[in-house]
Scaffold this motif. Structure first.
Motif, PDB file in Angstrom:
ATOM      1  N   PHE A   6     -35.645 -54.301 -21.175  1.00  0.00           N
ATOM      2  CA  PHE A   6     -36.857 -53.854 -21.866  1.00  0.00           C
ATOM      3  C   PHE A   6     -36.532 -53.267 -23.242  1.00  0.00           C
ATOM      4  N   GLY A  55     -38.839 -49.327 -21.279  1.00  0.00           N
ATOM      5  CA  GLY A  55     -37.390 -49.315 -21.090  1.00  0.00           C
ATOM      6  C   GLY A  55     -36.819 -47.909 -21.068  1.00  0.00           C
ATOM      7  N   PHE A  62     -42.567 -52.313 -24.880  1.00  0.00           N
ATOM      8  CA  PHE A  62     -41.286 -52.595 -24.215  1.00  0.00           C
ATOM      9  C   PHE A  62     -40.325 -51.415 -24.366  1.00  0.00           C
TER      10      PHE A  62
END
Length: 139
Positions: free
Chosen positions: A120, A21, A17
């Motif tokens: 994210f 992101g 993540f």
């Protein structure tokens, strides 16, 4: 060892993540800094299906936009972000960056510029934090 598998999974998911992101955020910043703002018209939608880890099927609608670049060339391209398919023939604000006859396009909205990558990043920190706390408690 079995007790550590959950913590390792959380760390891996958190890292994924975080990577996604920061990658999206950096790409968005590059497009915003060097790109050109213009209007585009949603002319169509491409429907794509995907299955998640649970086997649930999801349908995403990716807009196909048409716009004229700064050189007067009319361009049609599918965007990488899904949208409401009822928005056909609707004008939207975009920022594009032309690189080797390819366009990188982002929708010029606060959600796509700021909030989408932050979802994210925050998720990554949460998953990683849970994994770290789990590891500390098991060791």
């Amino acid at each position: 060892m079995e007790n550590l598998i959950g913590a390792i999974v959380f760390l891996i998911v958190g890292g994924g993540f975080l990577y996604a992101g920061f990658n999206v955020r950096n790409s968005n910043r590059r497009i915003q800094t060097s790109g050109i703002k213009t209007k585009a018209k949603i002319i169509d939608f491409i429907e794509e299906r995907s299955k998640d880890a649970d086997g649930d099927s999801h349908i995403y609608h990716f807009p196909v936009v048409r716009f004229t670049d700064k050189n007067g060339s009319e361009t049609t391209q599918k965007l990488d972000s899904s949208a409401n398919p009822k928005r056909i023939n609707e004008p939207i604000d975009i920022i594009y960056l032309k690189k080797n006859n390819e366009y990188e396009i982002m929708i010029n909205s606060e959600f796509w510029k700021t909030y989408f990558p932050m979802i994210f990043i925050v998720g990554g920190f949460l998953f990683s934090g849970i994994g770290i706390v789990w590891l500390i408690n098991k060791i």
